[in-house]
Motif scaffolding. Structure first.
Motif, PDB file in Angstrom:
ATOM      1  N   THR A   1       0.835  -1.210   0.000  1.00 54.21           N
ATOM      2  CA  THR A   1       0.000   0.000   0.000  1.00 54.21           C
ATOM      3  C   THR A   1       0.864   1.251   0.000  1.00 54.21           C
ATOM      4  O   THR A   1       0.544   2.242  -0.679  1.00 54.21           O
ATOM      5  CB  THR A   1      -0.928  -0.001   1.231  1.00 54.21           C
ATOM      6  OG1 THR A   1      -1.730  -1.196   1.222  1.00 54.21           O
ATOM      7  CG2 THR A   1      -1.845   1.203   1.213  1.00 54.21           C
TER       8      THR A   1
ATOM      9  N   ARG B   1       2.608   1.483  -3.642  1.00 51.00           N
ATOM     10  CA  ARG B   1       1.606   1.672  -4.694  1.00 51.00           C
ATOM     11  C   ARG B   1       0.995   3.073  -4.613  1.00 51.00           C
ATOM     12  O   ARG B   1       0.755   3.712  -5.639  1.00 51.00           O
ATOM     13  CB  ARG B   1       0.506   0.619  -4.565  1.00 51.00           C
ATOM     14  CG  ARG B   1       0.959  -0.781  -4.918  1.00 51.00           C
ATOM     15  CD  ARG B   1      -0.187  -1.761  -4.735  1.00 51.00           C
ATOM     16  NE  ARG B   1       0.236  -3.121  -5.016  1.00 51.00           N
ATOM     17  CZ  ARG B   1      -0.579  -4.167  -5.014  1.00 51.00           C
ATOM     18  NH1 ARG B   1      -1.860  -3.987  -4.736  1.00 51.00           N
ATOM     19  NH2 ARG B   1      -0.131  -5.364  -5.283  1.00 51.00           N
ATOM     20  N   THR B   2       0.733   3.518  -3.405  1.00 52.65           N
ATOM     21  CA  THR B   2       0.142   4.850  -3.243  1.00 52.65           C
ATOM     22  C   THR B   2       1.095   5.930  -3.725  1.00 52.65           C
ATOM     23  O   THR B   2       0.692   6.860  -4.439  1.00 52.65           O
ATOM     24  CB  THR B   2      -0.223   5.089  -1.772  1.00 52.65           C
ATOM     25  OG1 THR B   2      -1.147   4.075  -1.340  1.00 52.65           O
ATOM     26  CG2 THR B   2      -0.859   6.452  -1.587  1.00 52.65           C
TER      27      THR B   2
ATOM     28  N   PRO C   1      -5.755   9.769  -5.822  1.00 50.57           N
ATOM     29  CA  PRO C   1      -6.455   8.547  -5.431  1.00 50.57           C
ATOM     30  C   PRO C   1      -7.437   8.754  -4.285  1.00 50.57           C
ATOM     31  O   PRO C   1      -7.222   9.558  -3.380  1.00 50.57           O
ATOM     32  CB  PRO C   1      -5.314   7.613  -5.001  1.00 50.57           C
ATOM     33  CG  PRO C   1      -4.221   8.531  -4.566  1.00 50.57           C
ATOM     34  CD  PRO C   1      -4.352   9.784  -5.388  1.00 50.57           C
TER      35      PRO C   1
ATOM     36  N   PHE D   1      -9.719   6.102  -1.692  1.00 56.80           N
ATOM     37  CA  PHE D   1      -9.758   4.696  -1.285  1.00 56.80           C
ATOM     38  C   PHE D   1     -11.112   4.377  -0.655  1.00 56.80           C
ATOM     39  O   PHE D   1     -11.655   5.171   0.117  1.00 56.80           O
ATOM     40  CB  PHE D   1      -8.628   4.396  -0.308  1.00 56.80           C
ATOM     41  CG  PHE D   1      -7.265   4.493  -0.938  1.00 56.80           C
ATOM     42  CD1 PHE D   1      -6.658   3.383  -1.488  1.00 56.80           C
ATOM     43  CD2 PHE D   1      -6.599   5.709  -1.000  1.00 56.80           C
ATOM     44  CE1 PHE D   1      -5.406   3.476  -2.079  1.00 56.80           C
ATOM     45  CE2 PHE D   1      -5.356   5.819  -1.589  1.00 56.80           C
ATOM     46  CZ  PHE D   1      -4.757   4.694  -2.133  1.00 56.80           C
TER      47      PHE D   1
ATOM     48  N   CYS E   1      -3.730  -0.324   7.081  1.00 55.42           N
ATOM     49  CA  CYS E   1      -3.616   0.379   5.802  1.00 55.42           C
ATOM     50  C   CYS E   1      -4.382   1.701   5.822  1.00 55.42           C
ATOM     51  O   CYS E   1      -3.926   2.703   5.241  1.00 55.42           O
ATOM     52  CB  CYS E   1      -4.120  -0.503   4.664  1.00 55.42           C
ATOM     53  SG  CYS E   1      -3.058  -1.918   4.287  1.00 55.42           S
TER      54      CYS E   1
ATOM     55  N   LEU F   1      -2.884   5.438   5.072  1.00 51.47           N
ATOM     56  CA  LEU F   1      -3.444   6.345   4.064  1.00 51.47           C
ATOM     57  C   LEU F   1      -3.870   7.671   4.671  1.00 51.47           C
ATOM     58  O   LEU F   1      -3.714   8.736   4.051  1.00 51.47           O
ATOM     59  CB  LEU F   1      -4.619   5.666   3.370  1.00 51.47           C
ATOM     60  CG  LEU F   1      -4.280   4.431   2.536  1.00 51.47           C
ATOM     61  CD1 LEU F   1      -5.549   3.720   2.085  1.00 51.47           C
ATOM     62  CD2 LEU F   1      -3.426   4.804   1.335  1.00 51.47           C
TER      63      LEU F   1
ATOM     64  N   LEU G   1      -4.731  11.241   2.415  1.00 51.93           N
ATOM     65  CA  LEU G   1      -5.582  10.823   1.303  1.00 51.93           C
ATOM     66  C   LEU G   1      -6.980  10.480   1.799  1.00 51.93           C
ATOM     67  O   LEU G   1      -7.149   9.953   2.910  1.00 51.93           O
ATOM     68  CB  LEU G   1      -4.967   9.614   0.596  1.00 51.93           C
ATOM     69  CG  LEU G   1      -3.568   9.841   0.011  1.00 51.93           C
ATOM     70  CD1 LEU G   1      -3.032   8.575  -0.605  1.00 51.93           C
ATOM     71  CD2 LEU G   1      -3.590  10.958  -1.021  1.00 51.93           C
TER      72      LEU G   1
END
Length: 552
Positions: A55, A58-59, A70, A72, A123, A127, A132
């Motif tokens: 995570t 990739r983020t 992004p 989520f 996760c 984030l 985010l």
């Protein structure tokens, strides 16, 4: 899973591969569970908390490398139908008789296991520290992803669950191959409609016939090809009615004339007898299926209220600034990473945010009080796409702090454990900034940045770089032109290194052969005289070059 019967294979011919900038400055919604469940197969070797690692990288790559914004989405409480299907799938995998499995009653759902829920919570914490937006669905995450896409809050969905189309998604990115000129495998409902004539209700009808996440079996004896051929004969407004097991589709005595919509369409279109018989066989199979179609599944797919928000304003989606020091503490605790390594891995995301802010409001001069935009070093081509290689300099006020140290090569290897057979269509590969140290001991970080973003943030720096580049190119063209005209003299200075063609041309021994004489200096024994060799050597060669010619 989504729709059964290899449904993705049916849609594969209508997929598009989109370029590197497809998501640049666009909003994209991510099914977080889709990322988390991949950690079990994505990394074969032992990695501490791989769901956090994947995570994290990739983020960062989605945000900085592809320039996306992004959002989520988390799964909510699964419906009783989904819970029942999940129990059935578990029993089948365990080899247990399905007649013994419990039935999820109305209003009772089976929650996810505790280990998975813990992964989700960790996760989500990561984030949120990134700043985010994270929203939670009432039920399935792909349902809320599709709703946000269909209502225009986001431009695309990242999920491998084909149910997203049934919930109304318009653009689905099934997988991403970052190390490619065209990294996105993208499916649009408009392409599917144009290719095979299927709209949203057609897809729902196919899922009812071949099975889905809420009804694993579908209709016995009907596969994907049969279901596709059957639903293509109906308009979108008629297809869900045609699958009903009303009186018209019940098996009747021989000689009975059926007036159901499916038979009526067949008569109106005057199909051949073979086609009529085939369709009747399908209708008979449908009629034999109890409680078909399941109206609850249809209502669930057609529902457009999958999130905990209401009103015209829709969901509250906003992007904040990363809490850098808290992120360092979180990852140092959970991944046992060095703070310097964490900051280095985060730098591409921080630089992207900084450039975006500078383009809108150019008041800042330092990147988080540590680095300053120095210059554009050159244009870098990565996977066929041009970027500016930007040089960031450490400011003097931060040199005395412990904010950053250069990690050793061994440290990088330890932090970056990935299996050699890891799937290439993932985003977990870190986009590591290069480290450059000059002669005075001052070091810089080099990052690949979007050219338009750098131009908007630092137009004067880019203009200066382009002028210097044009000047160098002009000098190179002028030099090339003079060389082609033969007006450039060969260098005679001992300190000037000859080109390889000039060097090898000058090492050839040129001997004037006299009439009747030998073509080489010889001592009578057939061995070439080294003294004669020295005498005929070119006087333009330096002493060191002549010495190498003598001993080689």
């Amino acid at each position: 899973m989504g729709v059964g019967g290899n449904f993705w294979d049916l849609l594969k011919p209508y997929a598009r591969t989109e370029g590197f900038d497809f998501l640049r400055n666009k909003r994209v919604v991510v099914d977080l569970s889709f990322w988390i469940v991949q950690h079990e197969t994505a990394i074969k070797t032992h990695v501490r908390k791989p769901h956090i690692r994947l995570t994290f990288f990739r983020t960062i790559n989605l945000f900085s490398k592809f320039g996306a914004f992004p959002v989520f989405v988390l799964d909510g409480t699964p419906s009783p139908l989904k819970s029942q299907a999940r129990i059935a799938r578990f029993f089948r995998a365990s080899g247990i008789d399905l007649s013994d499995f419990p039935v999820a009653e109305e209003g009772i759902s089976v929650e996810r296991n505790g280990a998975f829920s813990k992964c989700v919570r960790e996760c989500v914490e990561l984030l949120e520290l990134f700043g985010l937006p994270v929203v939670k669905a009432k039920g399935e995450a792909e349902a809320l992803c599709a709703q946000l896409n269909s209502e225009g809050y986001v431009d695309a969905c990242i999920t491998a669950d084909s149910d997203a189309f049934l919930y109304g998604a318009k653009c689905v990115i099934k997988c991403i191959q970052p190390n490619s000129k065209e990294p996105f495998e993208c499916y649009r409902i408009s392409d599917i409609e144009a290719g095979i004539g299927l709209k949203r209700k057609h897809l729902i009808a196919i899922s009812l016939l071949v099975g889905n996440d809420h009804d694993l079996d579908g209709v016995q004896g009907i596969g994907l090809d049969t279901a596709l051929r059957f639903v293509q004969a109906f308009a979108e407004d008629e297809i869900l009615n045609s699958t009903s097991n009303g009186e018209g589709c019940m098996k009747k005595p021989d000689g009975f004339k059926c007036d159901c919509p499916s038979c009526g369409v067949a008569q109106k279109e005057k199909e051949q007898k073979k086609q009529e018989n085939w369709r009747m066989k399908v209708c008979n199979k449908i009629a034999m299926q109890s409680n078909f179609p399941n109206e609850k599944i249809i209502a669930m797919y057609l529902c457009d209220n999958h999130g905990y928000f209401a009103g015209k304003d829709g969901p509250c989606i906003s992007w904040g600034s990363p809490k850098t020091e808290m992120l360092v503490d979180f990852l140092a605790f959970n991944q046992i990473w060095e703070p310097s390594y964490i900051r280095r891995m985060m730098f591409p995301m921080l630089s992207t945010i900084f450039l975006r802010e500078m383009a809108v409001n150019p008041v800042k001069t330092l990147l988080y009080g540590q680095y300053e935009f120095d210059s554009v070093l050159r244009v870098k081509i990565r996977y066929g796409h041009p970027f500016y290689l930007v040089k960031w300099i450490k400011v003097a006020s931060a040199l005395g702090s412990a904010m950053y140290t250069i990690p050793t090569e061994e440290s990088d290897r330890q932090q970056n454990v990935i299996a050699s057979d890891e799937s290439p269509n993932l985003l977990e590969g870190p986009d590591v900034p290069e480290i450059h140290v000059d002669e005075e001991g001052c070091f810089y970080l080099l990052t690949d940045e979007n050219m338009d973003l750098v131009q908007a943030a630092f137009p004067e720096k880019v203009d200066s770089f382009l002028r210097e580049k044009e000047l160098k190119e002009s000098k190179r063209r002028k030099s090339s032109s003079l060389r082609s005209e033969g007006t450039i003299e060969k260098p005679e200075s001992k300190g000037v290194q000859l080109s390889i063609t000039e060097f090898y041309r000058s090492t050839k021994v040129q001997i004037q052969v006299k009439p009747g004489g030998s073509d080489k200096a010889s001592d009578g024994s057939g061995v070439e005289n080294s003294k004669g060799k020295r005498e005929v050597s070119s006087p333009n060669l330096s002493k060191s070059v002549r010495r190498r010619l003598l001993f080689n």
